[in-house]
Design a protein around this motif. Sequence first.
Motif, PDB file in Angstrom:
ATOM      1  N   LEU A 294       0.728  -1.177  -0.006  1.00 51.17           N
ATOM      2  CA  LEU A 294      -0.235  -0.078  -0.010  1.00 51.17           C
ATOM      3  C   LEU A 294       0.889   1.362  -0.006  1.00 51.17           C
ATOM      4  N   LYS A 295       2.210   1.028  -0.085  1.00 48.26           N
ATOM      5  CA  LYS A 295       3.179   2.289  -0.081  1.00 48.26           C
ATOM      6  C   LYS A 295       2.855   3.214   1.325  1.00 48.26           C
ATOM      7  N   THR A 296       2.577   2.619   2.229  1.00 48.25           N
ATOM      8  CA  THR A 296       2.475   3.502   3.585  1.00 48.25           C
ATOM      9  C   THR A 296       3.757   3.052   4.557  1.00 48.25           C
ATOM     10  N   LYS A 297       3.753   3.558   5.773  1.00 47.00           N
ATOM     11  CA  LYS A 297       4.733   3.586   6.550  1.00 47.00           C
ATOM     12  C   LYS A 297       4.254   2.676   7.909  1.00 47.00           C
ATOM     13  N   PRO A 298       5.043   1.947   8.548  1.00 51.29           N
ATOM     14  CA  PRO A 298       5.098   1.239   9.710  1.00 51.29           C
ATOM     15  C   PRO A 298       4.029   2.037  10.669  1.00 51.29           C
ATOM     16  N   SER A 299       4.515   3.103  10.899  1.00 44.82           N
ATOM     17  CA  SER A 299       4.025   4.143  11.986  1.00 44.82           C
ATOM     18  C   SER A 299       2.555   4.721  11.613  1.00 44.82           C
ATOM     19  N   GLU A 300       1.945   4.233  10.356  1.00 45.01           N
ATOM     20  CA  GLU A 300       0.717   4.691   9.956  1.00 45.01           C
ATOM     21  C   GLU A 300      -0.143   3.452   9.917  1.00 45.01           C
ATOM     22  N   MET A 301       0.419   2.347  10.318  1.00 47.71           N
ATOM     23  CA  MET A 301      -0.516   0.943  10.515  1.00 47.71           C
ATOM     24  C   MET A 301      -1.045   1.055  11.848  1.00 47.71           C
ATOM     25  N   ILE A 302      -2.154   0.338  11.924  1.00 45.40           N
ATOM     26  CA  ILE A 302      -2.816   0.105  13.237  1.00 45.40           C
ATOM     27  C   ILE A 302      -2.556  -1.517  13.522  1.00 45.40           C
ATOM     28  N   LYS A 303      -1.864  -1.774  14.269  1.00 44.04           N
ATOM     29  CA  LYS A 303      -1.682  -3.215  14.383  1.00 44.04           C
ATOM     30  C   LYS A 303      -2.465  -3.990  15.449  1.00 44.04           C
ATOM     31  N   THR A 304      -3.356  -4.809  15.176  1.00 49.53           N
ATOM     32  CA  THR A 304      -4.256  -5.699  16.257  1.00 49.53           C
ATOM     33  C   THR A 304      -3.896  -6.804  16.401  1.00 49.53           C
ATOM     34  N   LEU A 305      -3.767  -7.169  17.750  1.00 50.26           N
ATOM     35  CA  LEU A 305      -3.103  -8.319  18.112  1.00 50.26           C
ATOM     36  C   LEU A 305      -4.086  -8.944  19.059  1.00 50.26           C
ATOM     37  N   ILE A 306      -4.475 -10.309  18.705  1.00 50.59           N
ATOM     38  CA  ILE A 306      -5.629 -10.973  19.568  1.00 50.59           C
ATOM     39  C   ILE A 306      -4.982 -11.958  20.547  1.00 50.59           C
ATOM     40  N   CYS A 307      -5.252 -11.700  21.726  1.00 48.19           N
ATOM     41  CA  CYS A 307      -4.565 -12.320  22.936  1.00 48.19           C
ATOM     42  C   CYS A 307      -5.622 -13.094  23.622  1.00 48.19           C
ATOM     43  N   THR A 308      -5.169 -13.961  24.757  1.00 48.29           N
ATOM     44  CA  THR A 308      -6.184 -14.562  25.777  1.00 48.29           C
ATOM     45  C   THR A 308      -5.344 -14.504  27.089  1.00 48.29           C
ATOM     46  N   ASP A 309      -6.176 -14.425  28.189  1.00 47.03           N
ATOM     47  CA  ASP A 309      -5.719 -14.751  29.523  1.00 47.03           C
ATOM     48  C   ASP A 309      -5.979 -15.908  29.890  1.00 47.03           C
ATOM     49  N   GLY A 310      -6.451 -16.773  29.325  1.00 43.71           N
ATOM     50  CA  GLY A 310      -7.077 -18.101  29.476  1.00 43.71           C
ATOM     51  C   GLY A 310      -8.568 -18.341  29.788  1.00 43.71           C
ATOM     52  N   GLU A 311      -9.084 -17.200  29.876  1.00 40.56           N
ATOM     53  CA  GLU A 311     -10.696 -16.959  30.226  1.00 40.56           C
ATOM     54  C   GLU A 311     -11.326 -16.117  29.211  1.00 40.56           C
ATOM     55  N   GLN A 312     -10.564 -15.115  28.709  1.00 35.96           N
ATOM     56  CA  GLN A 312     -11.544 -14.240  27.833  1.00 35.96           C
ATOM     57  C   GLN A 312     -10.432 -13.871  26.775  1.00 35.96           C
ATOM     58  N   THR A 313     -11.005 -13.144  25.807  1.00 34.38           N
ATOM     59  CA  THR A 313     -10.222 -12.916  24.759  1.00 34.38           C
ATOM     60  C   THR A 313      -9.789 -11.163  24.945  1.00 34.38           C
ATOM     61  N   ILE A 314      -8.450 -10.999  24.797  1.00 31.63           N
ATOM     62  CA  ILE A 314      -8.077  -9.568  24.911  1.00 31.63           C
ATOM     63  C   ILE A 314      -7.607  -8.960  23.610  1.00 31.63           C
ATOM     64  N   VAL A 315      -8.066  -8.052  22.841  1.00 29.19           N
ATOM     65  CA  VAL A 315      -7.394  -7.622  21.808  1.00 29.19           C
ATOM     66  C   VAL A 315      -6.732  -6.125  21.926  1.00 29.19           C
ATOM     67  N   ALA A 316      -5.415  -6.393  21.649  1.00 30.50           N
ATOM     68  CA  ALA A 316      -4.409  -5.264  21.814  1.00 30.50           C
ATOM     69  C   ALA A 316      -4.126  -4.386  20.416  1.00 30.50           C
ATOM     70  N   VAL A 317      -4.323  -3.160  20.584  1.00 38.73           N
ATOM     71  CA  VAL A 317      -4.111  -2.286  19.369  1.00 38.73           C
ATOM     72  C   VAL A 317      -2.821  -1.368  19.636  1.00 38.73           C
ATOM     73  N   ILE A 318      -1.888  -1.382  18.735  1.00 37.16           N
ATOM     74  CA  ILE A 318      -0.616  -0.706  18.850  1.00 37.16           C
ATOM     75  C   ILE A 318      -0.252  -0.413  17.520  1.00 37.16           C
ATOM     76  N   ARG A 319       0.739   0.704  17.381  1.00 37.26           N
ATOM     77  CA  ARG A 319       1.067   1.079  16.255  1.00 37.26           C
ATOM     78  C   ARG A 319       1.978   0.099  15.549  1.00 37.26           C
ATOM     79  N   GLY A 320       1.992   0.092  14.355  1.00 37.72           N
ATOM     80  CA  GLY A 320       2.805  -0.854  13.399  1.00 37.72           C
ATOM     81  C   GLY A 320       4.278  -0.762  13.637  1.00 37.72           C
ATOM     82  N   ASP A 321       4.616   0.411  14.036  1.00 32.64           N
ATOM     83  CA  ASP A 321       6.326   0.084  14.237  1.00 32.64           C
ATOM     84  C   ASP A 321       6.781  -0.012  15.870  1.00 32.64           C
ATOM     85  N   HIS A 322       5.669  -0.188  16.582  1.00 31.53           N
ATOM     86  CA  HIS A 322       5.855  -0.722  18.052  1.00 31.53           C
ATOM     87  C   HIS A 322       5.724  -2.029  18.151  1.00 31.53           C
TER      88      HIS A 322
END
Length: 607
Positions: A294-322
């Motif tokens: 897409l000819k963009t930069k990592p700092s302009e990306m919204i990175k969505t990581l799906i995690c779990t604590d064993g009981e529930q789903t936790i969605v973490a959202v950080i910048r693509g360069d982090h």
Amino acid sequence: MRYSKLLIPTIKEVPADAEIPSHRLMIRAGFIRKVASGTYTYLPLGLRMLRKAEQIVREEMNAAGAQEIAMPILQPMELWQKTGRDTDYGETMCRFTDRHGRENVLAPTAEEIVTTLVAGDVRSYKQLPLNLYQIQMKFRDEFRPRFGVLRSREFLMKDAYSFDTDLDGLEATYQKMFDAYCRIFERCGLKYVIVEAESGPIGGSASHEFMAPCPTGEDIIVHTEDYSYAANIEKAEVDGGTGFQPVAEVDGGTGFQPVAGRKPKDSTGYKPVPPMEEVHTPGAGTIDEVCEFLKTKPSEMIKTLICTDGEQTIVAVIRGDHELNEAKLKAAAGADHVELADDETVAKTSGAATGFAGPMGMSDKAGKLIIDYSIAALPVGVAGANKTDYHTRNVVPGRDFPLEGDNVIVSDIRNAVEGDTHGGKPLKFSRGIEIGHVFKLGTKYSEKLGATFLDENGSEKPSVMGCYGIGINRIIAAAIEVGNDENGCILPVSIAPFEVEVMILNNDNDEVVAEAERIYKELSAAGADVLLDDRDARAGVKFKDADLLGIPLRIAVGRRGLQDRTVEIKRRTDSEPTKIAAESAVTEIQKILNELKSAIRNPQSAI
């Protein structure tokens, strides 16, 4: 002691598998020999250094009121299962089943054993506070042992465990241990930095690490220029808050969004952001692949990581360069642990394959949606479309996914990076070697293992615990890692294998031998720790070996010098030796040793 009677197998070659100076020099100087990956034999000089560091630790622990005990290396797995740490340590724990079918572990630490001990023998508040310690081998099945004894599978550790009646008592004990650690590292001649730290699998409410600054250290120290704030990378906090920042004008929105420490401003002049737009990005599931497509930069990306604590789903959202900081995410979620979800959970939550998740709609699907401050401050970005092989342009935080709500949290959940600040001060990054760690455990172990006491009113309460570890091996390796030159080790007098080396430069000359023996015996009688190099070897060989071993002070007795009744003395850090009268050699050496020891006792080294 006589060099000729000791096993000191120095070598010239640099070991092929030795990556850092301390590893290379400990092998070259004959301090250690490798047995297998991550396990070493300590030879006489290496063991002398360990014992000296160990004695300093023991003296300071005793002075701080701790009592020494010895606990077993062999521990039953059932105790670890009671605290749940069998899962926390995972494959790092050395496990085996004995002939009776019982599962056991080789001690990686001893919270379970000592808490069980206290549970059986402490009944009343009158028996508290109590602080117990040991100096013992520990075992951790490191996936990749490296850097010699800095990351080995078997290591010598001082571990102490305190038991108090309340939090105020823990604070007092913690401070005593904190101060004792400062004295220990000062006496060992080490520069150190104290940093805020994550507790990891040990657990607890707070902890501090003692780091020896070193360019080759494995740990990253995040700090302000003046060290008024310092933390390890897992703990380092960046400036954040709950204010607002203007963003591009959007249809049906306010033009403002929450962000650290900002207040609303007029949004006039910002270009409108068009609605979200899906883009086909076949096979581009990583940040780099999407940026290329897409000819963009990592700092302009919204990175969505799906995690779990064993009981529930936790969605973490950080910048693509982090990078996501799991410890911070765990704290923000109020979870005991978090881990990345498997592909099946990712697909179930997002409706897409791994790599194509986005934050849109996630507040309705996940137990918690946790958004980093940097995303809350992002005017517009590119995110996964929650559709395999698709991404979405023109995603505006606050418009296209919420920044507030019952299960939405905006927090610091990433690793600090260059350009971040803490308290308005720019953060800097350096490396260090962890040499000690202190923890406030609270009642995590005492509640699970029954370490309770009856208070003044006869009520049963759990002991409030702390624990305190020092890597004895790491003290030695860190001292060499920061104290060396092209010729070998440069060691503090307090932990060097010997304080002084007396050299016989001409073994075939009776007068030289007699004078060297006199100096050696008088220094030894005066309490100095002396090595007599009585080998039948060339002077150059003896000088090179002395530098390699890092002995702080040497005195050379030779035929030429004795012709005018002089000998040569040289500190390890001196560029050239100095001639002194042979008759005053013992007095002069004692004076220099006292100066070296005084410098250790009154250090200018702590940062």
